[in-house]
Design a protein around this motif. Structure first.
Motif, mmCIF file in Angstrom:
data_model
loop_
_atom_site.group_PDB
_atom_site.id
_atom_site.type_symbol
_atom_site.label_atom_id
_atom_site.label_comp_id
_atom_site.label_asym_id
_atom_site.label_seq_id
_atom_site.Cartn_x
_atom_site.Cartn_y
_atom_site.Cartn_z
ATOM 1 N N MET A 1 -2.802 7.621 -10.301
ATOM 2 C CA MET A 1 -3.659 6.503 -9.716
ATOM 3 C C MET A 1 -3.021 5.192 -10.352
ATOM 4 N N LEU A 2 -2.803 4.322 -9.177
ATOM 5 C CA LEU A 2 -2.335 2.937 -9.638
ATOM 6 C C LEU A 2 -3.515 2.000 -9.452
ATOM 7 N N ASN A 3 -3.655 1.198 -10.392
ATOM 8 C CA ASN A 3 -4.582 0.033 -10.235
ATOM 9 C C ASN A 3 -3.833 -1.079 -9.630
ATOM 10 N N VAL A 4 -4.293 -1.600 -8.599
ATOM 11 C CA VAL A 4 -3.620 -2.722 -7.891
ATOM 12 C C VAL A 4 -4.516 -3.805 -7.751
ATOM 13 N N SER A 5 -4.073 -5.068 -7.813
ATOM 14 C CA SER A 5 -5.090 -6.289 -7.630
ATOM 15 C C SER A 5 -5.221 -6.719 -6.089
ATOM 16 N N ASN A 6 -4.443 -6.039 -4.997
ATOM 17 C CA ASN A 6 -4.915 -6.427 -3.591
ATOM 18 C C ASN A 6 -4.140 -5.031 -2.668
ATOM 19 N N ILE A 7 -5.323 -4.384 -2.492
ATOM 20 C CA ILE A 7 -4.755 -3.017 -1.931
ATOM 21 C C ILE A 7 -3.822 -3.246 -0.526
ATOM 22 N N LYS A 8 -4.428 -4.258 0.263
ATOM 23 C CA LYS A 8 -3.425 -4.413 1.466
ATOM 24 C C LYS A 8 -2.120 -4.843 0.998
ATOM 25 N N ARG A 9 -1.820 -5.713 0.084
ATOM 26 C CA ARG A 9 -0.560 -6.196 -0.272
ATOM 27 C C ARG A 9 0.303 -4.845 -0.778
ATOM 28 N N SER A 10 -0.142 -4.083 -1.695
ATOM 29 C CA SER A 10 0.219 -2.978 -2.215
ATOM 30 C C SER A 10 0.797 -1.997 -1.063
ATOM 31 N N LEU A 11 -0.197 -1.720 -0.193
ATOM 32 C CA LEU A 11 0.082 -0.873 0.812
ATOM 33 C C LEU A 11 1.244 -1.226 1.728
ATOM 34 N N SER A 12 1.398 -2.650 1.934
ATOM 35 C CA SER A 12 2.459 -3.215 2.727
ATOM 36 C C SER A 12 3.594 -3.004 1.862
ATOM 37 N N PHE A 13 3.904 -3.145 0.531
ATOM 38 C CA PHE A 13 5.034 -2.800 -0.154
ATOM 39 C C PHE A 13 5.272 -1.521 -0.305
ATOM 40 N N TYR A 14 4.576 -0.491 -0.418
ATOM 41 C CA TYR A 14 5.013 0.853 -0.496
ATOM 42 C C TYR A 14 5.521 1.364 0.848
ATOM 43 N N GLU A 15 4.660 0.890 2.012
ATOM 44 C CA GLU A 15 5.216 1.238 3.124
ATOM 45 C C GLU A 15 6.518 0.822 3.719
ATOM 46 N N ASP A 16 6.799 -0.572 3.477
ATOM 47 C CA ASP A 16 8.007 -1.074 3.592
ATOM 48 C C ASP A 16 9.115 -0.815 2.919
ATOM 49 N N ALA A 17 8.852 -0.738 1.701
ATOM 50 C CA ALA A 17 10.139 -0.542 0.749
ATOM 51 C C ALA A 17 10.597 0.842 0.680
ATOM 52 N N PHE A 18 9.455 1.857 0.807
ATOM 53 C CA PHE A 18 9.500 3.154 0.539
ATOM 54 C C PHE A 18 9.158 4.182 1.443
ATOM 55 N N GLY A 19 8.457 3.863 2.580
ATOM 56 C CA GLY A 19 8.077 4.708 3.655
ATOM 57 C C GLY A 19 6.846 5.335 3.287
ATOM 58 N N PHE A 20 5.887 4.988 2.357
ATOM 59 C CA PHE A 20 4.900 5.566 2.065
ATOM 60 C C PHE A 20 3.741 5.171 3.595
ATOM 61 N N LYS A 21 2.998 6.262 3.761
ATOM 62 C CA LYS A 21 2.306 6.234 4.695
ATOM 63 C C LYS A 21 0.586 6.631 4.080
ATOM 64 N N VAL A 22 -0.462 5.875 4.622
ATOM 65 C CA VAL A 22 -1.900 6.413 4.304
ATOM 66 C C VAL A 22 -2.312 7.501 4.931
ATOM 67 N N VAL A 23 -2.788 8.628 4.011
ATOM 68 C CA VAL A 23 -2.976 9.979 4.350
ATOM 69 C C VAL A 23 -4.505 10.080 4.092
ATOM 70 N N SER A 24 -5.148 9.129 3.369
ATOM 71 C CA SER A 24 -6.402 9.495 3.108
ATOM 72 C C SER A 24 -7.219 8.771 4.520
ATOM 73 N N ASP A 25 -8.641 8.873 4.348
ATOM 74 C CA ASP A 25 -9.458 8.286 5.499
ATOM 75 C C ASP A 25 -9.055 6.588 5.289
ATOM 76 N N PRO A 26 -8.649 5.978 6.523
ATOM 77 C CA PRO A 26 -8.176 4.712 6.564
ATOM 78 C C PRO A 26 -9.524 3.711 6.357
ATOM 79 N N ASN A 27 -10.701 4.317 6.395
ATOM 80 C CA ASN A 27 -11.856 3.581 6.261
ATOM 81 C C ASN A 27 -12.029 3.325 4.900
#
Length: 124
Positions: A1-27
């Motif tokens: 687990m990575l602690n991040v300061s801004n979840i949306k910014r981090s999700l955007s980075f991991y999706e854009d740079a490496f193709g990660f997708k959210v697999v847990s409940d988006p809520n």
């Protein structure tokens, strides 16, 4: 687990740079500021928390030993991933052949987590 300061910014980075997708409940992203993301066989959990550990970013992985942790990934094709990251406008370290027989590069995520990617080198 990575602690991040801004979840949306981090999700955007991991999706854009490496193709990660959210697999847990988006809520959970909104309600708990937490997500499990996946790319291929790799899964990470991100949790939004205070992450200030007193380091100044970006840290040069070639010149410093200040980062608290390095996450090392073994993609199927490190050159292809490197080219993708550069095309997306990110600035990783150069893709190098190491003395320990790997072809690798590193990049920091928005919170300074050091991410390294490597594969066995075909040449010394």
């Amino acid at each position: 687990m990575l602690n991040v300061s801004n979840i949306k910014r981090s999700l955007s980075f991991y999706e854009d740079a490496f193709g990660f997708k959210v697999v847990s409940d988006p809520n959970a992203v909104e309600a708990w500021r937490w997500a499990t993301i996946q790319s291929g066989n790799t899964e990470l959990m991100l949790s939004e928390t205070e992450t200030d550990i007193g380091l100044e970013y970006p840290i040069d992985p070639q010149q410093s030993t200040q980062w608290p942790t390095i996450f090392y990934f073994y993609p199927d094709n490190v050159k292809k991933l490197y080219d993708h990251v550069v095309r997306r406008g990110y600035k990783p370290t150069p893709l190098i052949h190491t003395i320990y027989g790997m072809r690798e590069f590193s990049i920091q995520d928005p919170d300074g987590h050091m991410l390294s990617f490597g594969e066995d080198a075909e040449e010394p």
